[in-house]
Design a protein around this motif. Sequence first.
Motif, PDB file in Angstrom:
ATOM      1  N   ALA A   4       0.826  -1.209   0.000  1.00  0.00           N
ATOM      2  CA  ALA A   4       0.000   0.000   0.000  1.00  0.00           C
ATOM      3  C   ALA A   4       0.857   1.255   0.000  1.00  0.00           C
ATOM      4  O   ALA A   4       0.539   2.246  -0.680  1.00  0.00           O
ATOM      5  CB  ALA A   4      -0.935  -0.009   1.202  1.00  0.00           C
ATOM      6  N   ASN A   5       1.942   1.249   0.742  1.00  0.00           N
ATOM      7  CA  ASN A   5       2.808   2.431   0.797  1.00  0.00           C
ATOM      8  C   ASN A   5       3.463   2.694  -0.569  1.00  0.00           C
ATOM      9  O   ASN A   5       3.617   3.841  -0.983  1.00  0.00           O
ATOM     10  CB  ASN A   5       3.881   2.261   1.868  1.00  0.00           C
ATOM     11  CG  ASN A   5       3.295   2.281   3.258  1.00  0.00           C
ATOM     12  OD1 ASN A   5       2.278   2.924   3.497  1.00  0.00           O
ATOM     13  ND2 ASN A   5       3.931   1.559   4.173  1.00  0.00           N
ATOM     14  N   GLU A   6       3.871   1.621  -1.233  1.00  0.00           N
ATOM     15  CA  GLU A   6       4.486   1.770  -2.559  1.00  0.00           C
ATOM     16  C   GLU A   6       3.481   2.341  -3.563  1.00  0.00           C
ATOM     17  O   GLU A   6       3.832   3.191  -4.385  1.00  0.00           O
ATOM     18  CB  GLU A   6       5.032   0.435  -3.039  1.00  0.00           C
ATOM     19  CG  GLU A   6       5.713   0.489  -4.388  1.00  0.00           C
ATOM     20  CD  GLU A   6       6.934   1.396  -4.420  1.00  0.00           C
ATOM     21  OE1 GLU A   6       7.174   2.008  -5.481  1.00  0.00           O
ATOM     22  OE2 GLU A   6       7.623   1.502  -3.391  1.00  0.00           O
ATOM     23  N   LEU A   7       2.239   1.876  -3.500  1.00  0.00           N
ATOM     24  CA  LEU A   7       1.210   2.418  -4.399  1.00  0.00           C
ATOM     25  C   LEU A   7       0.956   3.895  -4.116  1.00  0.00           C
ATOM     26  O   LEU A   7       0.781   4.685  -5.054  1.00  0.00           O
ATOM     27  CB  LEU A   7      -0.087   1.625  -4.251  1.00  0.00           C
ATOM     28  CG  LEU A   7      -0.157   0.313  -4.996  1.00  0.00           C
ATOM     29  CD1 LEU A   7      -1.469  -0.397  -4.696  1.00  0.00           C
ATOM     30  CD2 LEU A   7      -0.020   0.537  -6.486  1.00  0.00           C
ATOM     31  N   THR A   8       0.942   4.271  -2.866  1.00  0.00           N
ATOM     32  CA  THR A   8       0.730   5.679  -2.521  1.00  0.00           C
ATOM     33  C   THR A   8       1.884   6.538  -3.033  1.00  0.00           C
ATOM     34  O   THR A   8       1.665   7.614  -3.592  1.00  0.00           O
ATOM     35  CB  THR A   8       0.586   5.840  -0.997  1.00  0.00           C
ATOM     36  OG1 THR A   8      -0.488   5.006  -0.541  1.00  0.00           O
ATOM     37  CG2 THR A   8       0.303   7.271  -0.621  1.00  0.00           C
ATOM     38  N   ARG A   9       3.114   6.058  -2.851  1.00  0.00           N
ATOM     39  CA  ARG A   9       4.266   6.814  -3.350  1.00  0.00           C
ATOM     40  C   ARG A   9       4.228   6.933  -4.876  1.00  0.00           C
ATOM     41  O   ARG A   9       4.532   7.985  -5.434  1.00  0.00           O
ATOM     42  CB  ARG A   9       5.574   6.165  -2.899  1.00  0.00           C
ATOM     43  CG  ARG A   9       5.883   6.407  -1.432  1.00  0.00           C
ATOM     44  CD  ARG A   9       7.308   6.009  -1.092  1.00  0.00           C
ATOM     45  NE  ARG A   9       7.574   4.603  -1.313  1.00  0.00           N
ATOM     46  CZ  ARG A   9       7.397   3.630  -0.410  1.00  0.00           C
ATOM     47  NH1 ARG A   9       6.940   3.941   0.783  1.00  0.00           N
ATOM     48  NH2 ARG A   9       7.675   2.377  -0.701  1.00  0.00           N
ATOM     49  N   GLN A  10       3.852   5.858  -5.555  1.00  0.00           N
ATOM     50  CA  GLN A  10       3.750   5.891  -7.017  1.00  0.00           C
ATOM     51  C   GLN A  10       2.676   6.887  -7.459  1.00  0.00           C
ATOM     52  O   GLN A  10       2.869   7.646  -8.410  1.00  0.00           O
ATOM     53  CB  GLN A  10       3.443   4.488  -7.566  1.00  0.00           C
ATOM     54  CG  GLN A  10       3.247   4.434  -9.057  1.00  0.00           C
ATOM     55  CD  GLN A  10       4.502   4.766  -9.840  1.00  0.00           C
ATOM     56  OE1 GLN A  10       5.614   4.547  -9.354  1.00  0.00           O
ATOM     57  NE2 GLN A  10       4.334   5.310 -11.022  1.00  0.00           N
ATOM     58  N   ALA A  11       1.553   6.898  -6.758  1.00  0.00           N
ATOM     59  CA  ALA A  11       0.476   7.837  -7.087  1.00  0.00           C
ATOM     60  C   ALA A  11       0.948   9.280  -6.886  1.00  0.00           C
ATOM     61  O   ALA A  11       0.666  10.158  -7.717  1.00  0.00           O
ATOM     62  CB  ALA A  11      -0.750   7.551  -6.231  1.00  0.00           C
ATOM     63  N   GLU A  12       1.665   9.533  -5.791  1.00  0.00           N
ATOM     64  CA  GLU A  12       2.175  10.887  -5.545  1.00  0.00           C
ATOM     65  C   GLU A  12       3.174  11.295  -6.626  1.00  0.00           C
ATOM     66  O   GLU A  12       3.158  12.446  -7.082  1.00  0.00           O
ATOM     67  CB  GLU A  12       2.825  10.953  -4.166  1.00  0.00           C
ATOM     68  CG  GLU A  12       1.833  10.900  -3.027  1.00  0.00           C
ATOM     69  CD  GLU A  12       2.492  10.810  -1.672  1.00  0.00           C
ATOM     70  OE1 GLU A  12       3.725  10.583  -1.606  1.00  0.00           O
ATOM     71  OE2 GLU A  12       1.774  10.969  -0.675  1.00  0.00           O
ATOM     72  N   ARG A  13       4.024  10.365  -7.047  1.00  0.00           N
ATOM     73  CA  ARG A  13       4.980  10.676  -8.124  1.00  0.00           C
ATOM     74  C   ARG A  13       4.250  11.037  -9.413  1.00  0.00           C
ATOM     75  O   ARG A  13       4.616  11.993 -10.104  1.00  0.00           O
ATOM     76  CB  ARG A  13       5.901   9.474  -8.380  1.00  0.00           C
ATOM     77  CG  ARG A  13       7.083   9.404  -7.483  1.00  0.00           C
ATOM     78  CD  ARG A  13       8.104   8.398  -7.992  1.00  0.00           C
ATOM     79  NE  ARG A  13       7.579   7.053  -8.119  1.00  0.00           N
ATOM     80  CZ  ARG A  13       7.660   6.115  -7.168  1.00  0.00           C
ATOM     81  NH1 ARG A  13       8.254   6.383  -6.034  1.00  0.00           N
ATOM     82  NH2 ARG A  13       7.154   4.917  -7.370  1.00  0.00           N
ATOM     83  N   GLU A  14       3.229  10.277  -9.760  1.00  0.00           N
ATOM     84  CA  GLU A  14       2.492  10.548 -10.997  1.00  0.00           C
ATOM     85  C   GLU A  14       1.771  11.887 -10.946  1.00  0.00           C
ATOM     86  O   GLU A  14       1.728  12.610 -11.946  1.00  0.00           O
ATOM     87  CB  GLU A  14       1.512   9.407 -11.279  1.00  0.00           C
ATOM     88  CG  GLU A  14       2.181   8.135 -11.730  1.00  0.00           C
ATOM     89  CD  GLU A  14       1.195   7.051 -12.133  1.00  0.00           C
ATOM     90  OE1 GLU A  14       0.012   7.386 -12.387  1.00  0.00           O
ATOM     91  OE2 GLU A  14       1.606   5.890 -12.202  1.00  0.00           O
ATOM     92  N   VAL A  15       1.205  12.227  -9.788  1.00  0.00           N
ATOM     93  CA  VAL A  15       0.506  13.511  -9.659  1.00  0.00           C
ATOM     94  C   VAL A  15       1.499  14.668  -9.773  1.00  0.00           C
ATOM     95  O   VAL A  15       1.239  15.652 -10.474  1.00  0.00           O
ATOM     96  CB  VAL A  15      -0.272  13.567  -8.321  1.00  0.00           C
ATOM     97  CG1 VAL A  15      -0.768  14.976  -8.037  1.00  0.00           C
ATOM     98  CG2 VAL A  15      -1.439  12.597  -8.356  1.00  0.00           C
TER      99      VAL A  15
END
Length: 163
Positions: free
Chosen positions: A90-101
């Motif tokens: 879950a943390n990796e997905l959140t970091r990936q989402a923040e990077r994309e935004v």
Amino acid sequence: MALTISEELSRSFDLATLRHEASTLKAPHQWRRVTDIWRQCDEARIKEQKRFETRYHSRVEMVRQRLVDDAGAKSFDLKPRWAGEDAFDANELTRQAEREVRQAHQQRLAKIDELERTGLKAIVEESMRENNLRGTAREQFGRAVDRRSHIERRGQWSRNRER
């Protein structure tokens, strides 16, 4: 599409150079167009920054949900279930989402810079053409009505050759 460091530096330097050249324009109509472009781009940057700050969490959540949906989609890979393990973090997905935004925000700012660069480039090129044309009619008229004598116009003595 991410730009390389040299491309980013080149675009930043081009924009800074065009801003400097545009600040030296003297004609009122050119200066008005330059200030209009600067004002529009500054307003667009401020608006984009405000949207980024106010909608950051909702955008991250939307991208995170898309990433979860993509990861949970049925794949037709021919692997047995026991051969792999679930790599869900879950943390990796959140970091990936923040990077994309953040990357999408940077792309929108780069697009605003590109619009400013093309607008300023057009104005600077047009002003260069206008400045180069200024005085050419006067020079041509001056050459046409040159009232100096024959010898002075040519700048040297010339003999009539007899054949």
